[in-house]
Design an enzyme around this catalytic site. Structure first.
Site: not given
Length: 530
Positions: A36, A282, A417-418
């Site tokens: 543990d 932006d 991502g873009l």
């Protein structure tokens, strides 16, 4: 009981360890079997603490079960007090140790150790980590702050900060940021607990005028007890986001008896950059992006408010793994018109994310893995987190600077991502393909490469989808994609590519089409657009 590869919360004794690791002068004797001690890694490896938590394990083994494990526990208590010289001791059992029914609290009281001993009754098979932390903190506060004489005159502009604890999400920097906010309002912080506090500090909690709860999951029971016992008001607004920070400061001033004041641009000057960024040209592309939020209740509710009110996103999913805070999540979900998700099963969370089709996922470390599999942008906003979410740099979540950090953490995955989508779209362009030289370098003549030998493909071979393509659901074994169709599919934005794939395959299956071509892809698009 269900075996799972991932759990959002550990057993309640891990919560007790978080309190012990947060404080100084407090030691935890845990009746637990060998093995543990894995919980130490949560603090030394993930949180990157310079020392292991102040926990002594009895570490009994299978062969010890034929003798008295109670004697092993007594010896561990004596050795811990002699070695560490703590101001106070908390004692309890792990989930496995609980099965022995050795009663650690009763055993410790018979030892006359010469220091306060606080027994913990943590039902391991009914409760989980956050409840264990809250119960432990509550018991310690009661043990040291009970029967105290509250001063007759208390500075109304004095407070305690309750809730920050080890393994909490960015709590180290949040305390610094909140202290700055309070000092700017002339508020004196007497005690911060449990993080950095001693048992003696807990005895001084009634000397402040009011309490600020920054982590309701940890500090609510203790704060409510202090309110009932000593009449100490509670500031419950958690300052995550600009709106919540303004509400927090207004609530603090009211609790301190100070007149309200408008917090305009001058008060935020030089500290709030989120507002300007969010309104800049932006960021206009981010408006109404669909966001799925899941995590610790306080951070999830705060994230939903920031997403809708400060960044212009649309919440398409909201949930928590903490059933104790299901009401708060349901109330918030009702405000945003979504169905609340209350579960500790990560597979249910993954199904909900797939169904919601978000463009950004905000969650825990598990949601980071889910989003990666689904090729979705993601930011971690809540515990449980991994080592990368305990940065060495200053990165709070609360206050004005916390809002700036949140903006960067959430918006950058969308921006990247873009960018990735655009690179995928133009990867076949003569300037942007993988074989093209960098545009800023002078071109050099390259000797033509020898033609590669042509290997005939087997007649029965089926077109195999590119592994780099998005595949949220498995492709039917009877339907294949041609190479041209796979390339065309990559031009679909990443956040709807999975749906486009599923729709196209369903369209092909309904018409008995065995090989999906570019024409099939556009026929399916036209069909579902009607």
């Amino acid at each position: 009981m269900k075996l799972s590869m991932w759990t959002y919360e550990g057993p309640p004794h891990v919560g007790a360890m978080r309190i012990a690791a947060s404080m100084t002068g407090l030691h935890y004797v845990l009746h637990a079997p060998q093995g543990d001690t894995y919980a130490d890694l949560l603090f030394t490896m993930i949180e990157r603490r310079p020392s292991r938590p102040p926990v002594t394990y009895t570490t009994f083994q299978a062969r010890d079960l034929s003798s008295s494990t109670a004697d092993i526990f007594r010896d561990a208590c004596r050795e811990a007090v002699e070695r560490f010289r703590p101001e106070a001791l908390i004692v309890g059992a792990s989930c496995t140790g609980e099965l022995l029914q050795d009663d650690p609290g009763g055993l410790a009281r018979t030892l006359d150790l010469g220091l306060p001993v606080i027994p913990l009754e943590l039902p391991s098979y009914q409760r989980k980590e956050h409840w264990g932390a809250a119960e432990t903190f509550y018991q310690i506060v009661r043990a040291f702050a009970a029967n105290r004489q509250r001063p007759e005159t208390i500075d109304p502009a004095s407070c305690n900060i309750l809730g920050p604890t080890a393994l909490g999400f960015r709590v180290r920097d949040d305390i610094t940021e909140v202290r700055r906010l309070l000092e700017s309002e002339g508020i004196d912080v007497r005690v911060v607990a449990p993080l950095g506090a001693t048992p003696a500090d807990l005895a001084r909690l009634p000397d402040a005028a009011f309490n600020i709860v920054l982590a309701p999951e940890i500090a609510n029971p203790a704060a409510q007890w202090l309110k009932r016992t000593y009449g100490m008001p509670i500031v419950s607004t958690v300052p995550i986001g600009l709106g919540a920070t303004r509400d927090f400061l207004a609530e603090v001033r009211a609790a301190a008896g100070l007149p309200p004041r408008a917090l305009g641009a001058k008060a935020q000057a030089g500290r709030d950059r989120l507002t300007w960024y969010a309104r800049s040209v932006d960021s206009t592309y981010l408006t109404r992006k669909r966001v799925f939020i899941f995590g610790e209740a306080t951070h999830a509710v705060a994230a939903a408010r920031i997403a809708t009110e400060e960044l212009g996103f649309t919440v398409c999913g909201l949930g928590t793994y903490m059933r104790e805070f299901a009401r708060e999540i349901r109330d918030a979900a009702a405000r945003y018109g979504v169905e609340p998700l209350i579960t500790d099963d990560h597979l249910e969370v993954e199904d909900a994310i797939m169904a919601a089709r978000p463009e950004l996922v905000l969650g825990t470390q598990m949601e980071r893995h889910i989003a990666k599999r689904l090729r979705l942008p993601c930011a971690v906003i809540s515990a449980p987190a991994h080592v990368q979410d305990f940065p060495a740099r200053y990165a709070p979540q609360m206050g004005y600077e916390g809002a700036n950090v949140i903006f960067d953490s959430w918006v950058h995955p969308l921006m990247m991502g873009l960018e990735e989508h655009l690179l995928q779209m133009f990867r076949s362009d003569f300037e942007f393909n993988d074989q093209a030289a960098a545009s800023h370098l002078h071109p050099h003549p390259v000797a033509p490469a020898a033609p590669a030998p042509v290997v005939p493909a087997p007649e029965a071979a089926q077109p195999v989808p590119d592994e780099s393509a998005d595949s949220i659901t498995a492709i039917d074994v009877g339907t294949g994609w041609t190479a041209d169709a796979e390339r065309e599919l990559k031009k679909v934005p990443f956040f709807v590519r999975g749906k486009a794939r599923r729709n196209t395959e369903a369209f092909a299956a309904s018409r008995g089409i065995r090989s999906i071509t570019v024409e099939t892809l556009y026929d399916a698009k036209a069909h579902f657009a009607r």
